[in-house]
Scaffold this active site. Structure first.
Site, PDB file in Angstrom:
ATOM      1  N   LYS A  79     -53.181 -16.198  -5.122  1.00 50.87           N
ATOM      2  CA  LYS A  79     -53.009 -14.751  -4.901  1.00 50.87           C
ATOM      3  C   LYS A  79     -52.504 -14.498  -3.497  1.00 50.87           C
ATOM      4  O   LYS A  79     -51.547 -13.746  -3.296  1.00 50.87           O
ATOM      5  CB  LYS A  79     -54.361 -14.053  -5.123  1.00 50.87           C
ATOM      6  CG  LYS A  79     -54.265 -12.578  -5.328  1.00 50.87           C
ATOM      7  CD  LYS A  79     -55.654 -11.962  -5.539  1.00 50.87           C
ATOM      8  CE  LYS A  79     -56.243 -12.336  -6.890  1.00 50.87           C
ATOM      9  NZ  LYS A  79     -57.674 -11.996  -6.977  1.00 50.87           N
TER      10      LYS A  79
ATOM     11  N   ARG B  54     -60.812  -9.812  -2.152  1.00 50.84           N
ATOM     12  CA  ARG B  54     -60.415 -10.443  -3.417  1.00 50.84           C
ATOM     13  C   ARG B  54     -60.494 -11.952  -3.308  1.00 50.84           C
ATOM     14  O   ARG B  54     -60.031 -12.532  -2.331  1.00 50.84           O
ATOM     15  CB  ARG B  54     -58.972 -10.043  -3.747  1.00 50.84           C
ATOM     16  CG  ARG B  54     -58.644  -8.611  -3.403  1.00 50.84           C
ATOM     17  CD  ARG B  54     -57.169  -8.294  -3.497  1.00 50.84           C
ATOM     18  NE  ARG B  54     -56.634  -8.449  -4.842  1.00 50.84           N
ATOM     19  CZ  ARG B  54     -55.352  -8.298  -5.144  1.00 50.84           C
ATOM     20  NH1 ARG B  54     -54.459  -8.024  -4.185  1.00 50.84           N
ATOM     21  NH2 ARG B  54     -54.937  -8.456  -6.379  1.00 50.84           N
TER      22      ARG B  54
ATOM     23  N   GLY C 188     -64.480 -16.595 -13.528  1.00 56.10           N
ATOM     24  CA  GLY C 188     -65.727 -17.219 -13.098  1.00 56.10           C
ATOM     25  C   GLY C 188     -65.926 -17.023 -11.616  1.00 56.10           C
ATOM     26  O   GLY C 188     -67.024 -17.130 -11.097  1.00 56.10           O
TER      27      GLY C 188
ATOM     28  N   MET D  86     -65.766 -14.661  -8.036  1.00 61.62           N
ATOM     29  CA  MET D  86     -66.235 -13.318  -7.764  1.00 61.62           C
ATOM     30  C   MET D  86     -65.181 -12.272  -8.118  1.00 61.62           C
ATOM     31  O   MET D  86     -64.006 -12.466  -7.878  1.00 61.62           O
ATOM     32  CB  MET D  86     -66.580 -13.152  -6.289  1.00 61.62           C
ATOM     33  CG  MET D  86     -67.351 -11.866  -6.049  1.00 61.62           C
ATOM     34  SD  MET D  86     -67.262 -11.277  -4.357  1.00 61.62           S
ATOM     35  CE  MET D  86     -65.638 -10.550  -4.329  1.00 61.62           C
TER      36      MET D  86
ATOM     37  N   ARG E 189     -48.017 -13.607 -10.350  1.00 59.69           N
ATOM     38  CA  ARG E 189     -48.242 -15.040 -10.598  1.00 59.69           C
ATOM     39  C   ARG E 189     -47.498 -15.415 -11.865  1.00 59.69           C
ATOM     40  O   ARG E 189     -47.120 -14.528 -12.652  1.00 59.69           O
ATOM     41  CB  ARG E 189     -49.725 -15.331 -10.758  1.00 59.69           C
ATOM     42  CG  ARG E 189     -50.327 -14.611 -11.943  1.00 59.69           C
ATOM     43  CD  ARG E 189     -51.830 -14.825 -12.036  1.00 59.69           C
ATOM     44  NE  ARG E 189     -52.398 -13.840 -12.940  1.00 59.69           N
ATOM     45  CZ  ARG E 189     -53.671 -13.462 -12.938  1.00 59.69           C
ATOM     46  NH1 ARG E 189     -54.513 -13.964 -12.081  1.00 59.69           N
ATOM     47  NH2 ARG E 189     -54.101 -12.581 -13.801  1.00 59.69           N
TER      48      ARG E 189
ATOM     49  N   HIS F 178     -59.605  -9.520 -21.240  1.00 60.60           N
ATOM     50  CA  HIS F 178     -60.075 -10.892 -21.008  1.00 60.60           C
ATOM     51  C   HIS F 178     -59.867 -11.750 -22.244  1.00 60.60           C
ATOM     52  O   HIS F 178     -59.307 -12.841 -22.182  1.00 60.60           O
ATOM     53  CB  HIS F 178     -61.562 -10.850 -20.621  1.00 60.60           C
ATOM     54  CG  HIS F 178     -62.155 -12.209 -20.359  1.00 60.60           C
ATOM     55  ND1 HIS F 178     -62.819 -12.925 -21.337  1.00 60.60           N
ATOM     56  CD2 HIS F 178     -62.132 -12.996 -19.265  1.00 60.60           C
ATOM     57  CE1 HIS F 178     -63.208 -14.077 -20.826  1.00 60.60           C
ATOM     58  NE2 HIS F 178     -62.803 -14.150 -19.572  1.00 60.60           N
TER      59      HIS F 178
ATOM     60  N   SER G 292     -46.072 -54.700 -31.202  1.00 62.60           N
ATOM     61  CA  SER G 292     -46.506 -53.315 -31.249  1.00 62.60           C
ATOM     62  C   SER G 292     -47.924 -53.294 -30.700  1.00 62.60           C
ATOM     63  O   SER G 292     -48.803 -53.969 -31.227  1.00 62.60           O
ATOM     64  CB  SER G 292     -46.470 -52.800 -32.680  1.00 62.60           C
ATOM     65  OG  SER G 292     -47.016 -51.495 -32.714  1.00 62.60           O
TER      66      SER G 292
ATOM     67  N   CYS H 189     -48.446 -48.200 -31.097  1.00 62.74           N
ATOM     68  CA  CYS H 189     -48.899 -47.353 -32.187  1.00 62.74           C
ATOM     69  C   CYS H 189     -50.361 -47.053 -31.892  1.00 62.74           C
ATOM     70  O   CYS H 189     -50.915 -47.557 -30.939  1.00 62.74           O
ATOM     71  CB  CYS H 189     -48.713 -48.045 -33.525  1.00 62.74           C
ATOM     72  SG  CYS H 189     -49.459 -49.675 -33.613  1.00 62.74           S
TER      73      CYS H 189
ATOM     74  N   TYR I 185     -40.393 -47.886 -27.666  1.00 62.77           N
ATOM     75  CA  TYR I 185     -40.735 -46.715 -28.479  1.00 62.77           C
ATOM     76  C   TYR I 185     -42.236 -46.463 -28.473  1.00 62.77           C
ATOM     77  O   TYR I 185     -43.031 -47.323 -28.096  1.00 62.77           O
ATOM     78  CB  TYR I 185     -40.250 -46.904 -29.931  1.00 62.77           C
ATOM     79  CG  TYR I 185     -40.996 -47.959 -30.713  1.00 62.77           C
ATOM     80  CD1 TYR I 185     -42.162 -47.642 -31.418  1.00 62.77           C
ATOM     81  CD2 TYR I 185     -40.549 -49.272 -30.740  1.00 62.77           C
ATOM     82  CE1 TYR I 185     -42.854 -48.612 -32.126  1.00 62.77           C
ATOM     83  CE2 TYR I 185     -41.236 -50.245 -31.453  1.00 62.77           C
ATOM     84  CZ  TYR I 185     -42.390 -49.907 -32.137  1.00 62.77           C
ATOM     85  OH  TYR I 185     -43.084 -50.860 -32.824  1.00 62.77           O
TER      86      TYR I 185
END
Ligand code: ADP
Ligand code: MG
Ligand code: MG
Length: 895
Positions: free
Chosen positions: A35, A105, A114, A116, A361, A477, A786, A853, A873
Site C-alpha cells: 500500500k 493503515r 487478518g 489490523m 494494487r 469480503h 521414465s 510420470c 518430457y
C-alpha cells in the site's frame, strides 16, 4: 521532485509521500509494504494522493526484536512526518481551530486480510471536533466523523466488543424511526458520541484517549501488534508468507467522502475481475466513508452507466451522478494500468467534488479473467506475450478445465444473488466455518452459507466447494476472497433469511437446513436446491490463444498418464503429445476380464498361466489398438504389469466360485493358493519386473498384444505408432536385459508373422534408488528412462505414501519437508537422484529419452525442476496437461 538525501537507510524508518515529496524512491514493496509503495508511486506520477508517510516494515521487525518498544529516533521521525502533512494541508495535528485528521493503515508486502483494519479520522477529540465543525461549517459531518473514529478505535485498537457499539447505533436510528446512518442529524450523532464514550469507559476502564499523539501511537502499535494476530498467522500459513516480512504502517491526511451529496467513496477495478472484460468495474456510495461500500451498510451504486443498466438498477451510476469526477477517474484508471502494466484494484474518495486516490494494487481475479486480461494486454501491446504467459498461475487453470452447469439440466432455483466468483459447485449446506472445515476433511462437499464472511471464516471458505452470502456486494469480503481462492461464490442474496444458530435459512417460503444439498452458479448468481448436472468447459478462445503462445516457447514435451480411450481423448483435447504412462493393470480390472486375470494368477504352472493369458491377449490387443489410433503419430509408453498380484485376488466366495468354474480347479485349492500369495510388505514384494523375471510369459504375451495392435493400426491407418515398452521397478541392468530379450523376441515373432516391421523402444522406469545410481549401466540396455516419482519418493524417503497422512502434516509444519513430497517433488533429495540418473544415463547413451510420470508431472514447481535438468518430457493426468504446458513454458522463460 524533492527528495531527502538518502543517507544511511538502515536506521531510517519513516518515508514521506505526497505534495511533491517522495522519500521512498517510488515504492520498494519490501520496505514500504504494497500500500505504501503504491501510494508513493501514485503521488510520484502526479495523481491526487493525500500527503502522508510510511513507517517501514523494518520497524515492525525491530519492534518485535525489542519486545514491543519504539526507539526514540522513531518518535522524532514521526514528528517530521506529521510536520510534512501539516505543511501541505495547512492544518495542525491536535489544533482546536482547524485540526488535521489522519488515517492509520496497515500494509504488508502483499495485501493480507487478518491485519489490523484501518482507523479513520484520527485526531478528533472533544475539542477538535468543535473546531472541525466550525472550520468545515458542517457540524453533522464533524460529529459523524467523531462517532466513526471512536467506534473504529474502540474496535481495532482497544479491541472492545464492537457489538455494543453497533447496537447503540441501531438504537439511535430506531429511536428516530430512521433506516439509514445518513438520516441521523448532528444532534443525534453528538448524543451517539456520548454513548460511545460511555461504552469505552465501561469496557476499557479508562476514558477515551483525548491526546491526539496517544491516539496515534496507540494505532501504530495496534498495526504492528496485528502482524502476530491469530488471523494473520493463519492467513500467512495458507499463503506461504514468511512471518519475517512484517507490515508497514501508513499515516495519511484524511479526505472526506462524508461531506454531503458531492462527496463519495468507492472501489473499482480497471477491468472486470470476474470475466476480464475491458470495462471499468466498481461501486461507490455518496456521502459515505471508508469501507461503507464493502461493509454492506447501504446498497452501493454502480460506477458506469452500462453496468447499472445491465443490472437493471435504479440508483444513478457515478457516470451519471458525478460525470466530471467520473471522467477524471477514468483517466486515472488508464494511467495506472499503463504505469503498473496490470489490472488495478483501486480505492478512491471524492471530497466535495474533488477526486482523491487512496490505494491501487494489482487486482485479484478469477482464472478466466486472468487469462483474458493477459491475452488482451499482450494484444494491446501493454505487455509482451512472454509476460502474458507469466501472468497466469498454471494451478488456477484448474478452475477453467472443470465442468460448469449444464444449461439443459433441470434446476430448482430458489434464490438469486450476485455472480461474485464464477464456477459451479454443489454440496451440503453448512452454516459456520469450523463445520465446513471438519466436514470437508471428512471428504464431504460443502457450501458455506453465511450472512456475510469475515477474515475469521477463511479456513471454512478454503475448505468449502462454494460460498453463499446474504449480504455484501461484488467487492465484499466473500467475493474478493472467493475469487482469489478460485471458489465459486454467490453473494448478496438479500432474500435469504439465515438463522446461523438454528443452522437453517428460509427463502420464498422454503426452508433449507444443514446437510441439504445446494448448488450455486457463481457465473449467474443462481442458488439451486439439489445437485445439477454439469458440462465440459470451452477450450478455445483466450485459453487456446495463451496455450498456443505457451507451446511456442516451451521446450519440455507434455504427455498424459492415460489408459482408457476416454482419458486418451481428453488428454489429446487438452494438448497431450503422447502417452507417458499407460498402466496395463488398469485394463485388468474390467468385469469381463478379471476372472481370466485371476485364473492366470492362481494357475499352478506356466501352462495354466499361458491358457489364461491367451484369453486376455485379444482384449489387451484391442485396448492398445484403440489407444494407438487416438494417439496417431505420437509416442505411447506402455508399462508392463506392475502391481503385486494379490491386488487382483478374489476375496468373496462367489468370486472364488467363478474362478473355479472357469478353470476346473476346486475352490479349496484356489483358496490355498491365494493364501500362499500373501505378502507382508507387498509394495516391496513380488511386483514390477520381478513378475516378469519369474513368469516371463506374462510380459511376453503383453508385448505380443502391444506389437500386434501396433502392426494392425499401422496397416489400417498408414500412421505407424511408436510403442515404447516400459519395464517397471528395475533395480539392476540384468533385470532389464532379461526382460528386453523377452520383449524383443515377441516383437520379432509378430513382425515375422505379419510381414510388417515397426520402430519401437524398450526402456525402464527409474523408481528405485539403486536404479538411479546404476543408471549408467542400465542405459546400456534401456533406450529411455521414465522417472516414476511416486515410487521413487516412497523408496528414497522410506515413506509409504498410503500411510504417510498420519505424520506428514507435522513434518511439513516443522519444516522438515517444505511441501508434501508426494505432491511437490522433494527437489533436494529425490531431485538429486533424478539428476544423477539423468547424467549417468546420458553419459552412456547421449540420445536417451528422459521423462517423468507420476503426480509430480502436473506440479508446476516439479516441472520447473524437470526443465532445469533438461528432461525431454513430463507426463501428467489428462486434466493437468494444460497446467503442465503452461508451467513448462514459464519454466523455459525463467532466466
Ligand atoms: P484495507 O487494507 O483493508 O483496504 P485501507 O487502509 O485501504 O484498508 O483503508 C480502508 C478504506 O479506508 C480505504 O479504502 C478508504 O476508503 C478509507 N481510507 C483510508 N485512508 C483514508 C484517508 N486518508 N482518507 C479517507 N479515507 C481513507
Ligand atoms: Mg479492511
Ligand atoms: Mg484498501
Amino acid at each position: 521532485m524533492a527528495s531527502l538525501p538518502k543517507t544511511d537507510t538502515s536506521d531510517r524508518y519513516v518515508y514521506r509521500f505526497g505534495g511533491g515529496v517522495s522519500d521512498g524512491g517510488q515504492g520498494d514493496k519490501n520496505l514500504l509494504g504494497g500500500k505504501g509503495a503504491n501510494l508513493d508511486g501514485m503521488a510520484s506520477i502526479g495523481l491526487p494522493v493525500p500527503p502522508g508517510f510510511t513507517i517501514s516494515t523494518a520497524m515492525c521487525t525491530r519492534y518485535y526484536d525489542e519486545g514491543g518498544q519504539f526507539p526514540q529516533s522513531l518518535r522524532d521521525e514521526v514528528a517530521t512526518g506529521i510536520a510534512h502533512i501539516e505543511g501541505i494541508t495547512g492544518k495542525s495535528f491536535g489544533d482546536e481551530a482547524d485540526p488535521l485528521l489522519v488515517s492509520v493503515r496497515s500494509g504488508a508486502r502483499t495485501s493480507m486480510p487478518g491485519m489490523m483494519d484501518t482507523v479513520l479520522n484520527l485526531g478528533l477529540n472533544d475539542r477538535t471536533v468543535e473546531g472541525l465543525a466550525q472550520a468545515s461549517g458542517d457540524a453533522r459531518f464533524a460529529w459523524d466523523s467523531y462517532r466513526r473514529f471512536i467506534q473504529m478505535y474502540a474496535d481495532v485498537v482497544l479491541e472492545l466488543d464492537h457489538g455494543a457499539f453497533e447496537e447503540a447505533l441501531e438504537i439511535a436510528k430506531e429511536d428516530k424511526g430512521f433506516h439509514l446512518d445518513t438520516d441521523l442529524t448532528s444532534e443525534d450523532l453528538e448524543a451517539l458520541v456520548d454513548r460511545y464514550k460511555a461504552l469505552v469507559e465501561q469496557q476499557w476502564g479508562k476514558p477515551f484517549p483525548q491526546d491526539v499523539h496517544d491516539q496515534l501511537w496507540g494505532a501504530v502499535g495496534a498495526v504492528f501488534g496485528s502482524w502476530q494476530s491469530e488471523r494473520a498467522k493463519v492467513y500467512r500459513r495458507l499463503h506461504d508468507i514468511p512471518g519475517s516480512w512484517g507490515t508497514a504502517v501508513n499515516v495519511q491526511a484524511m479526505v472526506f467522502g462524508n461531506m454531503g451529496e458531492t462527496s463519495a467513496t468507492g472501489v473499482a477495478f480497471t477491468r472486470d475481475p470476474s470475466t476480464g472484460e475491458r470495462a471499468y468495474y466498481g461501486e461507490f456510495l455518496i456521502n459515505a466513508q471508508g469501507e461503507d461500500v464493502v461493509a454492506g451498510i447501504r446498497t452501493p451504486q454502480y460506477l458506469t452507466l452500462a453496468a447499472r443498466e445491465r443490472a437493471g438498477a435504479k440508483a444513478a451510476s457515478m457516470q451519471e451522478a458525478m460525470p466530471a469526477v467520473y471522467d477524471e477517474l477514468a483517466k486515472v484508471f488508464d494511467l495506472l494500468e499503463t504505469h503498473y502494466r496490470d489490472m488495478q484494484d483501486i480505492e478512491f474518495t471524492v471530497q466535495q467534488g474533488k477526486l482523491w486516490m487512496l490505494q491501487t494494487r494489482a487486482g485479484k481475479r478469477t482464472a478466466k479473467a486472468a487469462l483474458k486480461i493477459a491475452v488482451d494486454m499482450a494484444n494491446e501491446g501493454l505487455i509482451t506475450r512472454e509476460e502474458a504467459i507469466g501472468r497466469v498461475d498454471p494451478a488456477a487453470l484448474d478452475q477453467l478445465l472443470h465442468p460448469t452447469l449444464d444449461p439443459k439440466a433441470p434446476r430448482d432455483v430458489i434464490a438469486k444473488g450476485l455472480p461474485a466468483s464464477p464456477g459451479a459447485a454443489s454440496g451440503k449446506a453448512v452454516f459456520d466455518a469450523d463445520s465446513a472445515e471438519r466436514m470437508a476433511a471428512a471428504g464431504e462437499a460443502v457450501i458455506l452459507v453465511r450472512v456475510e464472511t469475515s477474515p475469521e471464516d477463511i479456513h471454512g471458505m478454503h475448505a468449502a466447494r462454494g460460498i453463499l452470502t446474504a449480504r455484501g456486494g461484488m467487492t465484499s469480503h466473500a467475493a474478493v476472497v472467493a475469487r482469489g481462492m478460485g471458489r465459486p461464490c454467490v453473494s448478496g442474496v438479500g432474500s435469504l433469511a439465515i438463522d446461523a444458530r438454528a443452522k437453517l435459512f428460509r427463502v420464498g417460503g422454503r426452508e433449507v437446513t444443514a446437510g441439504d444439498i445446494l448448488t450455486i452458479d457463481g457465473a449467474t448468481g443462481e442458488v439451486m436446491l439439489g445437485e445439477v448436472a454439469t458440462v465440459q468447459p470451452e477450450l478455445a478462445g483466450d485459453f487456446g490463444v495463451l496455450m498456443e503462445w505457451a507451446d511456442g516457447v516451451r521446450r519440455l514435451k507434455v504427455r498424459a498418464n492415460a489408459e482408457t480411450p476416454l482419458d486418451c481423448r481428453t488428454a489429446r483435447q487438452f494438448g497431450a503429445e503422447g502417452v507417458g504412462l499407460c498402466r496395463t493393470e488398469h485394463m485388468f480390472f474390467d468385469a469381463g476380464r478379471i476372472t481370466s486375470v485371476r485364473q492366470m494368477i492362481l494357475a499352478e504352472d506356466e501352462k495354466g498361466r499361458r491358457a489364461a493369458l491367451e484369453k486376455l491377449l485379444p482384449e489387451q490387443r484391442s485396448d492398445f489398438a484403440e489407444i494407438f489410433e487416438i494417439m496417431a503419430g505420437l509416442p505411447v509408453t506402455i508399462r508392463l504389469l506392475d502391481p503385486p498380484l494379490h491386488e487382483f485376488l478374489p476375496h468373496e466366495e462367489g468370486e472364488f466360485a467363478e474362478v473355479a468354474a472357469a478353470t476346473g480347479i476346486d475352490v479349496e485349492k484356489l483358496k490355498r493358493r491365494a493364501a500362499e500369495l500373501h505378502e507382508f510388505n507387498p509394495m516391496l514384494g513380488h511386483r514390477g519386473c520381478r513378475l516378469g523375471v519369474t513368469y516371463p510369459e506374462i510380459y511376453e504375451i503383453q508385448a505380443r498384444a502391444i506389437f500386434e495392435a501396433a502392426v494392425a493400426v499401422a496397416n489400417k491407418t498408414g500412421d505407424a505408432p511408436i510403442p515404447e515398452v516400459m519395464v517397471p521397478l528395475v533395480a539392476t541392468r540384468r533385470e532389464l536385459e532379461l526382460m528386453k530379450a523377452v520383449i524383443d523376441k515377441a516383437a520379432e515373432a509378430v513382425f515375422a508373422e505379419t510381414g510388417t516391421r515397426l520402430e519401437y523402444l524398450v526402456g525402464t522406469m527409474i523408481e528405485l534408488p539403486r536404479a538411479a545410481l546404476k543408471a549408467g549401466e542400465i542405459a546400456e540396455v534401456g533406450a529411455f528412462f521414465s522417472f516414476g516419482t511416486n515410487d521413487l519418493t516412497q523408496t528414497a524417503l522410506g515413506v509409504s505414501r498410503d500411510d504417510a497422512a498420519r505424520f506428514l502434516g507435522v513434518y511439513v509444519e516443522q519444516g522438515i519437508y517444505a511441501k508434501d513430497p508426494f505432491v511437490s517433488l522433494d527437489i533436494e533429495g529425490v531431485g538429486e537422484l533424478i539428476q544423477l540418473a539423468a547424467e549417468r544415463g546420458r553419459k552412456t547413451r547421449p540420445d536417451i529419452k528422459l521423462g517423468i510420470c507420476g503426480e509430480h508431472g502436473g506440479d508446476p514447481a516439479s516441472i520447473a525442476f524437470c526443465e532445469a535438468i533438461g528432461l525431454d518430457y513430463v507426463s501428467a493426468s489428462p486434466y493437468r496437461v494444460p497446467i503442465a504446458r503452461l508451467a513448462a513454458a514459464q519454466a523455459a522463460l525463467k532466466p
